[in-house]
Write an enzyme that holds these catalytic residues in place. Structure first.
Site, PDB file in Angstrom:
ATOM      1  N   GLY A 233      43.189  24.938   4.726  1.00 12.33           N
ATOM      2  CA  GLY A 233      44.236  24.967   3.644  1.00 12.33           C
ATOM      3  C   GLY A 233      44.165  24.632   2.344  1.00 12.33           C
ATOM      4  O   GLY A 233      44.675  24.620   1.537  1.00 12.33           O
ATOM      5  N   GLU A 268      38.209  24.142   9.107  1.00 13.91           N
ATOM      6  CA  GLU A 268      38.411  25.614   9.154  1.00 13.91           C
ATOM      7  C   GLU A 268      38.805  26.527   8.057  1.00 13.91           C
ATOM      8  O   GLU A 268      40.075  26.801   7.873  1.00 13.91           O
ATOM      9  CB  GLU A 268      39.653  25.662  10.270  1.00 13.91           C
ATOM     10  CG  GLU A 268      39.371  25.321  11.587  1.00 13.91           C
ATOM     11  CD  GLU A 268      40.467  24.889  12.598  1.00 13.91           C
ATOM     12  OE1 GLU A 268      41.739  25.416  12.035  1.00 13.91           O
ATOM     13  OE2 GLU A 268      40.488  24.708  13.788  1.00 13.91           O
ATOM     14  N   PRO A 269      38.028  26.433   7.314  1.00 14.51           N
ATOM     15  CA  PRO A 269      38.487  27.032   5.535  1.00 14.51           C
ATOM     16  C   PRO A 269      38.441  28.395   5.871  1.00 14.51           C
ATOM     17  O   PRO A 269      37.580  29.265   6.416  1.00 14.51           O
ATOM     18  CB  PRO A 269      37.607  26.665   4.935  1.00 14.51           C
ATOM     19  CG  PRO A 269      36.082  26.271   5.541  1.00 14.51           C
ATOM     20  CD  PRO A 269      36.590  25.914   6.678  1.00 14.51           C
ATOM     21  N   GLY A 270      39.459  29.357   5.365  1.00 19.28           N
ATOM     22  CA  GLY A 270      39.297  30.705   5.261  1.00 19.28           C
ATOM     23  C   GLY A 270      39.402  31.041   3.658  1.00 19.28           C
ATOM     24  O   GLY A 270      38.269  31.417   3.189  1.00 19.28           O
ATOM     25  N   ARG A 271      40.613  30.704   3.250  1.00 15.15           N
ATOM     26  CA  ARG A 271      40.748  31.176   1.614  1.00 15.15           C
ATOM     27  C   ARG A 271      39.825  30.542   0.753  1.00 15.15           C
ATOM     28  O   ARG A 271      39.298  31.253  -0.177  1.00 15.15           O
ATOM     29  CB  ARG A 271      42.276  30.870   1.286  1.00 15.15           C
ATOM     30  CG  ARG A 271      42.725  31.326   0.056  1.00 15.15           C
ATOM     31  CD  ARG A 271      43.951  30.537  -0.404  1.00 15.15           C
ATOM     32  NE  ARG A 271      45.016  30.383   0.723  1.00 15.15           N
ATOM     33  CZ  ARG A 271      45.932  31.122   0.976  1.00 15.15           C
ATOM     34  NH1 ARG A 271      46.182  32.075   0.211  1.00 15.15           N
ATOM     35  NH2 ARG A 271      46.686  30.964   1.972  1.00 15.15           N
ATOM     36  N   ARG A 307      50.545  39.924   0.374  1.00 12.52           N
ATOM     37  CA  ARG A 307      51.041  38.613   0.227  1.00 12.52           C
ATOM     38  C   ARG A 307      52.016  38.676  -0.991  1.00 12.52           C
ATOM     39  O   ARG A 307      52.867  37.786  -0.667  1.00 12.52           O
ATOM     40  CB  ARG A 307      49.590  37.944  -0.387  1.00 12.52           C
ATOM     41  CG  ARG A 307      48.635  37.988   0.724  1.00 12.52           C
ATOM     42  CD  ARG A 307      47.434  36.864  -0.074  1.00 12.52           C
ATOM     43  NE  ARG A 307      47.939  35.636   0.227  1.00 12.52           N
ATOM     44  CZ  ARG A 307      48.122  34.726  -0.756  1.00 12.52           C
ATOM     45  NH1 ARG A 307      48.022  35.273  -1.953  1.00 12.52           N
ATOM     46  NH2 ARG A 307      48.956  33.611  -0.567  1.00 12.52           N
ATOM     47  N   TYR A 311      55.150  36.759   0.528  1.00 12.48           N
ATOM     48  CA  TYR A 311      55.306  35.378   0.191  1.00 12.48           C
ATOM     49  C   TYR A 311      55.890  35.101  -1.319  1.00 12.48           C
ATOM     50  O   TYR A 311      55.643  34.141  -1.924  1.00 12.48           O
ATOM     51  CB  TYR A 311      53.998  34.596   0.286  1.00 12.48           C
ATOM     52  CG  TYR A 311      53.411  34.804   1.435  1.00 12.48           C
ATOM     53  CD1 TYR A 311      53.700  34.389   2.784  1.00 12.48           C
ATOM     54  CD2 TYR A 311      52.263  35.376   1.670  1.00 12.48           C
ATOM     55  CE1 TYR A 311      53.067  34.585   4.229  1.00 12.48           C
ATOM     56  CE2 TYR A 311      51.503  35.470   2.857  1.00 12.48           C
ATOM     57  CZ  TYR A 311      52.037  35.142   3.924  1.00 12.48           C
ATOM     58  OH  TYR A 311      51.364  35.252   5.394  1.00 12.48           O
ATOM     59  N   CYS A 338      58.390  52.806   0.440  1.00 15.74           N
ATOM     60  CA  CYS A 338      59.569  52.870   0.202  1.00 15.74           C
ATOM     61  C   CYS A 338      60.482  51.412   0.529  1.00 15.74           C
ATOM     62  O   CYS A 338      60.928  51.349   1.537  1.00 15.74           O
ATOM     63  CB  CYS A 338      60.242  53.985   1.364  1.00 15.74           C
ATOM     64  SG  CYS A 338      59.413  55.365   0.650  1.00 15.74           S
TER      65      CYS A 338
HETATM   66  N1  LLP Z   1      42.946  26.734  10.676  1.00 20.62           N
HETATM   67  C1  LLP Z   1      44.457  27.022  11.362  1.00 20.62           C
HETATM   68  C2  LLP Z   1      44.827  26.530  12.417  1.00 20.62           C
HETATM   69  C3  LLP Z   1      45.185  28.135  10.578  1.00 20.62           C
HETATM   70  O1  LLP Z   1      46.482  28.425  11.233  1.00 20.62           O
HETATM   71  C4  LLP Z   1      44.811  28.565   9.224  1.00 20.62           C
HETATM   72  C5  LLP Z   1      45.575  29.562   8.484  1.00 20.62           C
HETATM   73  C6  LLP Z   1      43.548  28.198   8.959  1.00 20.62           C
HETATM   74  C7  LLP Z   1      42.659  27.334   9.579  1.00 20.62           C
HETATM   75  C8  LLP Z   1      42.808  28.784   7.596  1.00 20.62           C
HETATM   76  O2  LLP Z   1      43.669  28.192   6.424  1.00 20.62           O
HETATM   77  P1  LLP Z   1      43.048  28.625   4.965  1.00 20.62           P
HETATM   78  O3  LLP Z   1      41.699  27.566   4.677  1.00 20.62           O
HETATM   79  O4  LLP Z   1      42.793  29.926   4.780  1.00 20.62           O
HETATM   80  O5  LLP Z   1      44.303  28.204   4.142  1.00 20.62           O
HETATM   81  N2  LLP Z   1      48.718  34.671   5.428  1.00 20.62           N
HETATM   82  C9  LLP Z   1      48.914  33.499   4.448  1.00 20.62           C
HETATM   83  C10 LLP Z   1      48.148  32.264   4.911  1.00 20.62           C
HETATM   84  C11 LLP Z   1      48.404  32.100   6.503  1.00 20.62           C
HETATM   85  C12 LLP Z   1      47.474  31.093   6.930  1.00 20.62           C
HETATM   86  C13 LLP Z   1      47.499  30.798   8.333  1.00 20.62           C
HETATM   87  N3  LLP Z   1      46.983  29.989   9.001  1.00 20.62           N
HETATM   88  C14 LLP Z   1      48.467  33.784   3.159  1.00 20.62           C
HETATM   89  O6  LLP Z   1      48.321  35.063   2.891  1.00 20.62           O
HETATM   90  O7  LLP Z   1      48.546  33.047   2.163  1.00 20.62           O
END
Ligand code: LLP
Length: 404
Positions: A233, A268-271, A307, A311, A338
């Protein structure tokens, strides 16, 4: 990314040359940036010695996962597809956690067979299902329970996950009941409390609240959790206004928490790992005069980058060739799909644009390609990675033949 002689360069390569070679729309990632983000993440949280599980949903490209795995990260997966991909990318099963509200029996069977680190459960029914499968396989399974701490993450509503009205995790009362249930089970080994309150969080306060809720609840359970999985997050600076989450502050809050609870921390970082490493380069197909604005019609669309449509997310747009001639017009960058929501950004005072000019959409490394689709029967874009002065094609452009 920088400009040299007014040309946009990504890790030494002129974007214009990349387009000549690989065409548009083109996803281009910088390995240097991914590595810097990982190093930075590790450095900021060093004191916690955490297990960092990259959130595969943010970007599930095989080669990127391999690179991320080589830098020591594990994986956070939410489907059997992501689990298989993480394993195939060389990420060891003892560094994989599995989240999600609807894991099927098939997915649970597979996760148990592969001996992953944790299945983070999200309901009583899921716990019963895992127990049944564990009994059948004559195994004890390591699980976590995801708490819904009822906290507003102060982010976009659509990506908020920790409020009581959200489907994720279980509320306090049922959390405590489930801990008590697991204590008595022969087939469940409850090891983890997991939580994830939302995505693109820029303010430390929600995390602060989350930690104090966790502390209170852990006391009530009288249970020692070997792991505390704090999810991801961490927000990034999409608007280029230096508003970023203060990771050092977050780390010191967690350190205090960790000292009291003596648990291993999982993230659990993604972004924050991959978001700002990616650009989507696109060509202007047409420019059309509209009511009080010009539509800049790109060859990239919401199927390539969802995105903004989903959003109303902001992604900066920059020219591939910089010029000094600013226009007084308002430009609306749109795709050819479209749907009226197929638009990326409305900008005033951009440089004057012409048909066939190239632009780059910034910070698309996370939830860009992974959210892309074939809507309007459009082939998916190509992805390239620039690593140590070399260009690698990391996913081919889909062809019409692939689709039709
Ligand atoms: N852990 C869990 C349980 C999650 O549900 C998520 C994201 C993450 C980790 C990773 O979160 P991050 O570090 O990437 O913020 N599609 C949306 C974001 C959806 C996130 C869903 N869960 C967007 O494009 O902003």
């Amino acid at each position: 990314m920088k400009y040299s002689s007014k040309e946009l360069k990504i890790d030494g390569y002129k974007a214009k040359i990349l387009v000549q070679k690989y065409s548009t729309p083109l996803y281009c990632y910088s390995f240097k940036k991914i590595k810097a983000n990982i190093d930075n993440f590790k450095k900021n949280f060093k004191e916690l010695n955490p297990l960092i599980c990259f959130s595969v949903k943010s970007n599930s490209n095989k080669i990127l996962l391999k690179e991320i795995g080589k830098m020591g990260l594990g994986a956070d997966v939410v489907s059997i597809g992501e689990l298989v991909r993480a394993l195939k990318s060389g990420i060891r099963s003892n560094k994989i956690v599995f989240s999600g509200v609807g894991k099927t029996a098939n997915e649970i069977h597979y996760a148990i067979k592969k001996k992953i680190l944790l299945i983070n459960t999200e309901s009583k029914s899921e716990i019963l299902e895992i127990e049944k499968i564990a009994k059948y396989q004559k195994k004890t399974v390591d699980i976590g329970i995801r708490l819904n701490p009822n906290i507003d993450a102060e982010t976009l509503n659509q990506i908020s996950t920790g409020k009581k009205e959200n489907k994720f995790g279980v509320l306090e009362k049922s959390f405590i009941n489930l801990v008590n249930y697991c204590k008595k089970s022969k087939y469940l080994n409850l090891k983890c409390l997991s939580v994830h309150i939302g995505s693109q969080i820029l303010n430390i306060k929600p995390y602060q609240k989350m930690l104090s809720v966790l502390e209170k609840i852990i006391k009530k359970t009288k249970y020692h959790f070997e792991y505390i999985d704090l999810g991801g997050g961490m927000g990034i600076d999409y608007k280029n206004n230096n508003k970023e989450l203060d990771l050092i502050k977050y780390s010191s809050l967690i350190k205090n928490f960790q000292i009291k609870n003596n648990s291993k921390i999982i993230f659990e970082p993604g972004r924050s790992i991959i978001g700002n490493s990616g650009f989507l380069i696109s060509k202007i197909v047409y420019i059309k005069e509209g009511h009080k604005k010009d539509f800049i019609i790109l060859d990239a669309a919401m199927n390539d980058l969802m995105r903004p449509a989903l959003y109303k997310a902001t992604h900066r747009i920059i020219p591939v060739h910089k010029k000094n001639n600013k226009t007084k017009k308002i430009y609306e960058f749109v795709g050819p799909i479209c749907e009226s929501t197929d638009k990326f950004l409305t900008i005033k005072n951009f440089q004057k644009l012409y048909e066939k000019d190239l632009i780059a959409i910034c910070d698309v490394g996370a939830y860009g390609m992974s959210l892309s689709s074939n809507y309007n029967l459009r082939p998916k874009a190509m992805e390239i990675l620039i690593k140590n002065s070399e260009i690698k094609i990391i996913s081919k452009r889909q062809t019409l033949n692939d689709l039709i």
